[in-house]
Design a protein around this motif. Structure first.
Motif, PDB file in Angstrom:
ATOM      1  N   VAL A 133       0.855  -1.187   0.000  1.00  0.00           N
ATOM      2  CA  VAL A 133       0.000   0.000   0.000  1.00  0.00           C
ATOM      3  C   VAL A 133       0.894   1.241   0.000  1.00  0.00           C
ATOM      4  O   VAL A 133       1.692   1.432   0.923  1.00  0.00           O
ATOM      5  CB  VAL A 133      -0.948   0.056   1.219  1.00  0.00           C
ATOM      6  N   ALA A 134       0.766   2.054  -1.041  1.00  0.00           N
ATOM      7  CA  ALA A 134       1.611   3.250  -1.148  1.00  0.00           C
ATOM      8  C   ALA A 134       0.955   4.460  -0.499  1.00  0.00           C
ATOM      9  O   ALA A 134       1.624   5.427  -0.150  1.00  0.00           O
ATOM     10  CB  ALA A 134       1.908   3.537  -2.620  1.00  0.00           C
ATOM     11  N   ALA A 135      -0.361   4.416  -0.314  1.00  0.00           N
ATOM     12  CA  ALA A 135      -1.098   5.583   0.173  1.00  0.00           C
ATOM     13  C   ALA A 135      -0.676   5.959   1.592  1.00  0.00           C
ATOM     14  O   ALA A 135      -0.405   5.088   2.420  1.00  0.00           O
ATOM     15  CB  ALA A 135      -2.599   5.291   0.146  1.00  0.00           C
ATOM     16  N   PRO A 136      -0.644   7.259   1.894  1.00  0.00           N
ATOM     17  CA  PRO A 136      -0.255   7.727   3.232  1.00  0.00           C
ATOM     18  C   PRO A 136      -1.177   7.200   4.329  1.00  0.00           C
ATOM     19  O   PRO A 136      -0.781   7.129   5.492  1.00  0.00           O
ATOM     20  CB  PRO A 136      -0.368   9.259   3.148  1.00  0.00           C
ATOM     21  N   SER A 137      -2.402   6.812   3.958  1.00  0.00           N
ATOM     22  CA  SER A 137      -3.332   6.352   4.999  1.00  0.00           C
ATOM     23  C   SER A 137      -2.846   5.085   5.690  1.00  0.00           C
ATOM     24  O   SER A 137      -3.175   4.854   6.850  1.00  0.00           O
ATOM     25  CB  SER A 137      -4.731   6.157   4.422  1.00  0.00           C
ATOM     26  N   ILE A 138      -2.029   4.272   4.988  1.00  0.00           N
ATOM     27  CA  ILE A 138      -1.526   3.066   5.683  1.00  0.00           C
ATOM     28  C   ILE A 138      -0.467   3.470   6.710  1.00  0.00           C
ATOM     29  O   ILE A 138      -0.374   2.862   7.780  1.00  0.00           O
ATOM     30  CB  ILE A 138      -0.982   1.998   4.698  1.00  0.00           C
ATOM     31  N   ASP A 139       0.305   4.512   6.421  1.00  0.00           N
ATOM     32  CA  ASP A 139       1.288   4.988   7.408  1.00  0.00           C
ATOM     33  C   ASP A 139       0.558   5.350   8.697  1.00  0.00           C
ATOM     34  O   ASP A 139       0.983   4.999   9.806  1.00  0.00           O
ATOM     35  CB  ASP A 139       2.031   6.236   6.904  1.00  0.00           C
ATOM     36  N   VAL A 140      -0.540   6.068   8.519  1.00  0.00           N
ATOM     37  CA  VAL A 140      -1.306   6.541   9.673  1.00  0.00           C
ATOM     38  C   VAL A 140      -1.952   5.368  10.400  1.00  0.00           C
ATOM     39  O   VAL A 140      -1.970   5.303  11.626  1.00  0.00           O
ATOM     40  CB  VAL A 140      -2.356   7.579   9.228  1.00  0.00           C
ATOM     41  N   GLU A 141      -2.446   4.393   9.620  1.00  0.00           N
ATOM     42  CA  GLU A 141      -3.080   3.232  10.240  1.00  0.00           C
ATOM     43  C   GLU A 141      -2.074   2.431  11.063  1.00  0.00           C
ATOM     44  O   GLU A 141      -2.369   1.977  12.176  1.00  0.00           O
ATOM     45  CB  GLU A 141      -3.709   2.350   9.158  1.00  0.00           C
ATOM     46  N   VAL A 142      -0.866   2.260  10.514  1.00  0.00           N
ATOM     47  CA  VAL A 142       0.173   1.507  11.235  1.00  0.00           C
ATOM     48  C   VAL A 142       0.561   2.242  12.529  1.00  0.00           C
ATOM     49  O   VAL A 142       0.703   1.626  13.591  1.00  0.00           O
ATOM     50  CB  VAL A 142       1.408   1.277  10.327  1.00  0.00           C
ATOM     51  N   ILE A 143       0.691   3.558  12.428  1.00  0.00           N
ATOM     52  CA  ILE A 143       1.035   4.345  13.620  1.00  0.00           C
ATOM     53  C   ILE A 143      -0.092   4.264  14.656  1.00  0.00           C
ATOM     54  O   ILE A 143       0.146   4.082  15.855  1.00  0.00           O
ATOM     55  CB  ILE A 143       1.328   5.817  13.241  1.00  0.00           C
ATOM     56  N   GLU A 144      -1.312   4.364  14.172  1.00  0.00           N
ATOM     57  CA  GLU A 144      -2.464   4.269  15.082  1.00  0.00           C
ATOM     58  C   GLU A 144      -2.478   2.916  15.796  1.00  0.00           C
ATOM     59  O   GLU A 144      -2.729   2.827  17.001  1.00  0.00           O
ATOM     60  CB  GLU A 144      -3.767   4.451  14.302  1.00  0.00           C
ATOM     61  N   MET A 145      -2.186   1.859  15.053  1.00  0.00           N
ATOM     62  CA  MET A 145      -2.180   0.526  15.655  1.00  0.00           C
ATOM     63  C   MET A 145      -1.055   0.407  16.683  1.00  0.00           C
ATOM     64  O   MET A 145      -1.240  -0.187  17.750  1.00  0.00           O
ATOM     65  CB  MET A 145      -2.048  -0.555  14.590  1.00  0.00           C
ATOM     66  N   ALA A 146       0.099   0.980  16.358  1.00  0.00           N
ATOM     67  CA  ALA A 146       1.224   0.928  17.307  1.00  0.00           C
ATOM     68  C   ALA A 146       0.841   1.592  18.627  1.00  0.00           C
ATOM     69  O   ALA A 146       1.067   1.043  19.711  1.00  0.00           O
ATOM     70  CB  ALA A 146       2.457   1.601  16.704  1.00  0.00           C
ATOM     71  N   GLU A 232       4.330  15.962  -0.373  1.00  0.00           N
ATOM     72  CA  GLU A 232       2.878  15.741  -0.360  1.00  0.00           C
ATOM     73  C   GLU A 232       2.501  14.561   0.533  1.00  0.00           C
ATOM     74  O   GLU A 232       1.539  14.622   1.295  1.00  0.00           O
ATOM     75  CB  GLU A 232       2.421  15.407  -1.786  1.00  0.00           C
ATOM     76  N   HIS A 233       3.291  13.497   0.406  1.00  0.00           N
ATOM     77  CA  HIS A 233       3.033  12.298   1.217  1.00  0.00           C
ATOM     78  C   HIS A 233       3.106  12.648   2.713  1.00  0.00           C
ATOM     79  O   HIS A 233       2.207  12.299   3.485  1.00  0.00           O
ATOM     80  CB  HIS A 233       4.058  11.217   0.875  1.00  0.00           C
ATOM     81  N   PHE A 234       4.137  13.357   3.080  1.00  0.00           N
ATOM     82  CA  PHE A 234       4.338  13.702   4.492  1.00  0.00           C
ATOM     83  C   PHE A 234       3.229  14.632   4.989  1.00  0.00           C
ATOM     84  O   PHE A 234       2.693  14.453   6.089  1.00  0.00           O
ATOM     85  CB  PHE A 234       5.711  14.363   4.666  1.00  0.00           C
ATOM     86  N   ALA A 235       2.853  15.608   4.136  1.00  0.00           N
ATOM     87  CA  ALA A 235       1.780  16.525   4.530  1.00  0.00           C
ATOM     88  C   ALA A 235       0.483  15.757   4.753  1.00  0.00           C
ATOM     89  O   ALA A 235      -0.274  16.025   5.686  1.00  0.00           O
ATOM     90  CB  ALA A 235       1.590  17.605   3.466  1.00  0.00           C
ATOM     91  N   GLU A 236       0.242  14.772   3.897  1.00  0.00           N
ATOM     92  CA  GLU A 236      -0.991  13.998   3.999  1.00  0.00           C
ATOM     93  C   GLU A 236      -0.969  13.099   5.251  1.00  0.00           C
ATOM     94  O   GLU A 236      -1.983  12.967   5.935  1.00  0.00           O
ATOM     95  CB  GLU A 236      -1.176  13.168   2.721  1.00  0.00           C
ATOM     96  N   VAL A 237       0.174  12.526   5.550  1.00  0.00           N
ATOM     97  CA  VAL A 237       0.303  11.726   6.781  1.00  0.00           C
ATOM     98  C   VAL A 237      -0.031  12.598   7.984  1.00  0.00           C
ATOM     99  O   VAL A 237      -0.801  12.221   8.868  1.00  0.00           O
ATOM    100  CB  VAL A 237       1.730  11.129   6.915  1.00  0.00           C
ATOM    101  N   ARG A 238       0.515  13.802   8.000  1.00  0.00           N
ATOM    102  CA  ARG A 238       0.284  14.692   9.139  1.00  0.00           C
ATOM    103  C   ARG A 238      -1.165  15.147   9.210  1.00  0.00           C
ATOM    104  O   ARG A 238      -1.747  15.222  10.299  1.00  0.00           O
ATOM    105  CB  ARG A 238       1.224  15.893   9.059  1.00  0.00           C
ATOM    106  N   ARG A 239      -1.751  15.428   8.044  1.00  0.00           N
ATOM    107  CA  ARG A 239      -3.155  15.859   8.035  1.00  0.00           C
ATOM    108  C   ARG A 239      -4.050  14.752   8.601  1.00  0.00           C
ATOM    109  O   ARG A 239      -4.918  14.989   9.435  1.00  0.00           O
ATOM    110  CB  ARG A 239      -3.596  16.202   6.610  1.00  0.00           C
ATOM    111  N   GLN A 240      -3.790  13.529   8.161  1.00  0.00           N
ATOM    112  CA  GLN A 240      -4.633  12.420   8.631  1.00  0.00           C
ATOM    113  C   GLN A 240      -4.392  12.117  10.117  1.00  0.00           C
ATOM    114  O   GLN A 240      -5.316  11.703  10.819  1.00  0.00           O
ATOM    115  CB  GLN A 240      -4.384  11.175   7.788  1.00  0.00           C
ATOM    116  N   MET A 241      -3.176  12.309  10.588  1.00  0.00           N
ATOM    117  CA  MET A 241      -2.941  12.108  12.028  1.00  0.00           C
ATOM    118  C   MET A 241      -3.725  13.141  12.836  1.00  0.00           C
ATOM    119  O   MET A 241      -4.304  12.821  13.869  1.00  0.00           O
ATOM    120  CB  MET A 241      -1.441  12.183  12.350  1.00  0.00           C
ATOM    121  N   ASP A 242      -3.747  14.372  12.312  1.00  0.00           N
ATOM    122  CA  ASP A 242      -4.539  15.412  12.990  1.00  0.00           C
ATOM    123  C   ASP A 242      -6.018  15.043  12.980  1.00  0.00           C
ATOM    124  O   ASP A 242      -6.727  15.193  13.967  1.00  0.00           O
ATOM    125  CB  ASP A 242      -4.316  16.774  12.328  1.00  0.00           C
TER     126      ASP A 242
END
Ligand code: ATP
Ligand code: MG
Length: 416
Positions: A133-146, A232-242
């Motif tokens: 999964v390349a989308a930033p939402s998986i980064d956020v999901e993995v962090i959320e799970m951690a 863009e990827h990093f901005a999106e990761v941060r937006r979704q974490m917020d």
């Protein structure tokens, strides 16, 4: 006497409950996110780590347990889990058979470090990897799970730091910029950092040498040199974490100890840990699967140090050792006790039996230490009547219970 090897430790029966709880919490939570367990060998071909982790990293340069097998091939005890898992994914073609390739692993890792509190030569990790999964939402999901996992284990005092380390498109140019800045300041750098200026300048960013800290604060920052796609990827990761209310701090120096990371990196620290403050670390590794001979498959994951997690969790009171303690008070009661023990275990009670023929007082003392909820006394009187004396240790009340009825009686008392 032969002692355990330096840097290893025994997880004794008194502590193992805490380990089992954090393991069970991992299995429970990760399943909710669609992860399944994978178990790979604890040793691999040395090349796998040298190529996967990066030759200039601390791990490969000085921490690996490498040995020659009898046929001269070079083997290494795994210092981390990701490389082995990626090898297994490629070798077993998992990306083509699993439409949502997410795995976790729990087990020992080996690094030859200087042992200290929270740092061992054999330690254990919970490791999580999500592929494809390349989308930033998986980064956020993995962090959320951690973080969800830490919460599920009862940890409250922690901090999440994140960064982006760019990718093959933008990092090489940044590394040159950084190298130039370091070369201009060589005099202010330690011998290690001077060497790394040439071999792997990124490593200087996570130097902990006190005399370098001021200079490092003034170095060019990776975030200012990201390409448009990484930015863009990093901005999106941060937006979704917020969006999800995931509190985090950006740390420009967070490059992590492994070369394979791209874009998002993250780490969780806890003040409760003292000097070894890192509980878990992870990040995206989009080039690794291809580097190790597989397809162009993205990946992201994290590894958590179990010794450190267990250390900071409040130690729960020791669990009772048995539901029922059987105390034959005369030799003739022992056969009966043995039969009763089998019957009660078959009914699902944990049972311990006095095998030594001790007197009543010492048996009661032992039952108390074992935190047995019930004691069944089998004395002469009891044998004559076919009734057993069952003492409830919680209230000290005791009743006579007919032979054959004990399991039902205890069931009612415990669960009724
Ligand atoms: P550190 O900066 O403490 O050396 P690291 O960056 O080497 O950590 P990782 O390789 O990211 O650690 O491993 C993830 C986690 O594994 C760490 O956050 C830590 O909790 C744990 N860990 C790493 N090395 C050890 C060790 N030698 N003993 C115990 N736990 C460890
Ligand atoms: Mg380390």
């Amino acid at each position: 006497m032969i002692r355990g090897v330096k840097g290893t430790r025994d997880i004794l029966p008194d502590e193992v409950g805490a380990w089992q709880r954090v393991e069970a919490a991992a299995r429970r939570l990760f399943a909710l996110y669609g992860y399944r367990e994978i178990r790979t060998p604890i040793f691999e071909d040395t090349q796998l780590f040298a190529r996967g982790i990066g030759a200039e990293t601390d791990i490969v340069a000085k921490e690996m347990y490498t040995f020659q097998d009898r046929d001269e091939s070079s083997l290494t005890l795994r210092p981390e889990a990701t490389a082995g898992i990626v090898r297994s994914v490629i070798e077993n073609n998992l990306m083509n058979t699993d439409p949502a390739l997410r795995v976790y692993a729990i087990g020992p890792m080996f690094r030859r470090e200087r042992p200290q509190k929270g740092r061992y030569r054999q330690f254990h990790q919970v490791d999580v990897e999500a592929f494809g999964v390349a989308a930033p939402s998986i980064d956020v999901e993995v962090i959320e799970m951690a973080l969800g996992y830490l919460e599920a284990c009862g940890l409250r005092d922690y901090e999440l730091v994140v960064n982006s380390v760019g990718d093959a498109a933008c990092r090489p140019a940044y590394v040159e910029t950084l190298r130039a800045a370091l070369r201009a300041n060589l005099g202010k750098l330690s011998a290690d950092s001077q060497r790394r200026t040439e071999t792997n300048p990124l490593r200087v960013l996570d130097s902990k040498a006190p005399e370098e800290q001021e200079l490092i604060g003034t170095l060019p920052r990776l975030v200012d040199h990201l390409c448009a796609a990484c930015r863009e990827h990093f901005a999106e990761v941060r937006r979704q974490m917020d969006l999800l209310g995931i509190q985090h701090r950006i740390d420009h120096r967070l490059v992590r100890g492994l070369d394979y990371y791209t874009r998002t990196t993250f780490e969780v620290t806890s003040g409760a840990l003292g000097a070894q403050s890192s509980v878990l670390g992870g990040g995206r590794y989009d080039g690794l699967v291809k580097d190790l001979g597989g397809p162009d498959l993205t990946g992201i994951g994290f590894a958590l140090g179990m010794e450190r997690l267990v250390m900071i969790l409040r130690t729960a009171a020791a669990a009772p050792r048995c539901d029922v303690f059987l105390a034959p008070l005369v030799a003739a009661g022992r056969d009966k006790a043995q039969l009763l023990q089998r019957e009660l275990r078959a009914a699902g009670f944990s049972v311990l039996l006095d095998h030594e023929g001790r007197g009543l007082k010492s048996q009661m003392k032992r039952a108390d230490k074992l935190q047995a909820r019930f004691v069944v006394l089998i004395g002469e009187d009891e044998l004559a009547k076919g009734l057993w004396t069952v003492r409830d240790m919680a209230g000290s009340a005791q009743e006579s219970v007919e032979d054959g009825r004990i399991a039902g009686y205890l069931e009612e008392k415990l669960n009724g």
